[in-house]
Write an enzyme that holds these catalytic residues in place. Structure first.
Site, PDB file in Angstrom:
ATOM      1  N   ASP A  64       0.855  -1.184   0.000  1.00  0.00           N
ATOM      2  CA  ASP A  64       0.000   0.000   0.000  1.00  0.00           C
ATOM      3  C   ASP A  64       0.891   1.234   0.000  1.00  0.00           C
ATOM      4  O   ASP A  64       2.107   1.129   0.178  1.00  0.00           O
ATOM      5  CB  ASP A  64      -1.003  -0.007   1.161  1.00  0.00           C
ATOM      6  CG  ASP A  64      -0.350  -0.072   2.533  1.00  0.00           C
ATOM      7  OD1 ASP A  64       0.856  -0.393   2.617  1.00  0.00           O
ATOM      8  OD2 ASP A  64      -1.041   0.193   3.527  1.00  0.00           O
ATOM      9  N   TYR A  66       2.975   4.743   0.790  1.00  0.00           N
ATOM     10  CA  TYR A  66       3.648   5.280   1.977  1.00  0.00           C
ATOM     11  C   TYR A  66       2.627   6.059   2.800  1.00  0.00           C
ATOM     12  O   TYR A  66       1.790   6.779   2.257  1.00  0.00           O
ATOM     13  CB  TYR A  66       4.785   6.216   1.567  1.00  0.00           C
ATOM     14  CG  TYR A  66       5.900   5.553   0.800  1.00  0.00           C
ATOM     15  CD1 TYR A  66       6.659   4.527   1.367  1.00  0.00           C
ATOM     16  CD2 TYR A  66       6.221   5.971  -0.499  1.00  0.00           C
ATOM     17  CE1 TYR A  66       7.698   3.924   0.666  1.00  0.00           C
ATOM     18  CE2 TYR A  66       7.263   5.380  -1.207  1.00  0.00           C
ATOM     19  CZ  TYR A  66       7.997   4.356  -0.614  1.00  0.00           C
ATOM     20  OH  TYR A  66       9.023   3.766  -1.310  1.00  0.00           O
ATOM     21  N   PHE A  77       6.499   2.479  -4.571  1.00  0.00           N
ATOM     22  CA  PHE A  77       7.890   2.742  -4.172  1.00  0.00           C
ATOM     23  C   PHE A  77       8.346   4.172  -4.428  1.00  0.00           C
ATOM     24  O   PHE A  77       9.384   4.592  -3.927  1.00  0.00           O
ATOM     25  CB  PHE A  77       8.867   1.759  -4.842  1.00  0.00           C
ATOM     26  CG  PHE A  77       8.655   0.338  -4.435  1.00  0.00           C
ATOM     27  CD1 PHE A  77       9.008  -0.106  -3.162  1.00  0.00           C
ATOM     28  CD2 PHE A  77       8.085  -0.583  -5.318  1.00  0.00           C
ATOM     29  CE1 PHE A  77       8.805  -1.423  -2.769  1.00  0.00           C
ATOM     30  CE2 PHE A  77       7.877  -1.904  -4.940  1.00  0.00           C
ATOM     31  CZ  PHE A  77       8.239  -2.324  -3.660  1.00  0.00           C
ATOM     32  N   HIS A 185      11.169  -9.026  -0.545  1.00  0.00           N
ATOM     33  CA  HIS A 185      10.825  -7.606  -0.649  1.00  0.00           C
ATOM     34  C   HIS A 185      12.057  -6.749  -0.325  1.00  0.00           C
ATOM     35  O   HIS A 185      12.907  -7.157   0.467  1.00  0.00           O
ATOM     36  CB  HIS A 185       9.694  -7.298   0.346  1.00  0.00           C
ATOM     37  CG  HIS A 185       9.039  -5.979   0.149  1.00  0.00           C
ATOM     38  ND1 HIS A 185       9.526  -4.815   0.712  1.00  0.00           N
ATOM     39  CD2 HIS A 185       7.929  -5.621  -0.545  1.00  0.00           C
ATOM     40  CE1 HIS A 185       8.742  -3.813   0.372  1.00  0.00           C
ATOM     41  NE2 HIS A 185       7.770  -4.261  -0.390  1.00  0.00           N
TER      42      HIS A 185
END
Length: 219
Positions: A64, A66, A77, A185
């Site tokens: 989801d 930031y 990102f 990740h």
């Protein structure tokens, strides 16, 4: 006001009339009216707005957005211009630099990737300030799964990049003719368990060249 390009609007048109999406819109209306939600409402679909359906070459999944102020702007990102790099993005840049022996730009605004055909797709597109996963299971997953299904129907070979367990949930939706790259990740909690050294950025460009497509400038 929510903005989405005509290009994607036509492709996803059926979704907007489904009960889950109407419920999602009602939920978002309440959230945006009474709480601080990221990204700004007109930036929710920026990942789609910056990369047309037919221009997509690579799909990188985030989770989801930031949840800190001035960070999220609709691309997985990515952060807004002038904002310090979050830890996951720092690790992404480190891996790019190690793999490709190049120096990434200081800016964490990844619109420069999106304009080259990299769809930076979060699985959930909104979040409440300081509350990660607060909009999980509200309907966004249904919507982003449909995006993946539509892309999977493309006849040309696409590259799906699945970092972490949440992204790998989408793997069954991807047609076997496409390329799937998987690893841990880039979060500091997991980057040393398989993200660093995964070679994904080099592999992506090699595959694009094999498919007679322009490679990505990852700087």
């Amino acid at each position: 006001m929510i903005k989405i390009t005509k290009n994607w609007m036509q492709i996803l048109n059926e979704e907007f009339g489904k009960p889950y999406f109407k419920n999602l819109l009602n939920f978002l209306s309440e959230e945006y009216n009474h709480k601080t939600i990221f990204p700004k409402i007109d930036e929710i679909f920026n990942a789609l707005n910056y990369t047309k359906f037919e221009d997509v070459k690579v799909i990188i999944f985030g989770q989801d957005p930031y949840h800190g102020a001035h960070q999220a702007h609709g691309l997985a990102f990515s952060v807004q211009e002038g904002v310090p790099l979050p830890p996951s993005l720092k690790n992404i840049f480190k891996e790019i630099e190690d793999e490709l022996k190049i120096k990434c730009y200081e800016s964490g605004n990844l619109v420069r990737w999106a304009k080259q055909g990299v769809l930076l797709l979060n699985t959930v597109l909104t979040v409440e300030q300081a509350k990660p996963n607060s909009h999980k299971n509200k309907g966004w997953e249904n919507f982003t799964q449909e995006i993946v299904r539509k892309l999977s129907e493309r006849e040309d070979k696409l590259i799906f990049v699945l970092w972490g367990a949440q992204a790998r949930i989408y793997e069954p939706l991807i047609n076997s003719k496409h390329v799937i790259l998987k690893s841990a990740h880039p979060s500091p909690l997991s980057a040393f368990n398989g993200f660093f050294g995964n070679g994904h950025f080099l592999k992506i460009n090699q595959i694009l060249l094999e498919e007679n497509k322009t490679p990505i400038d990852w700087r």
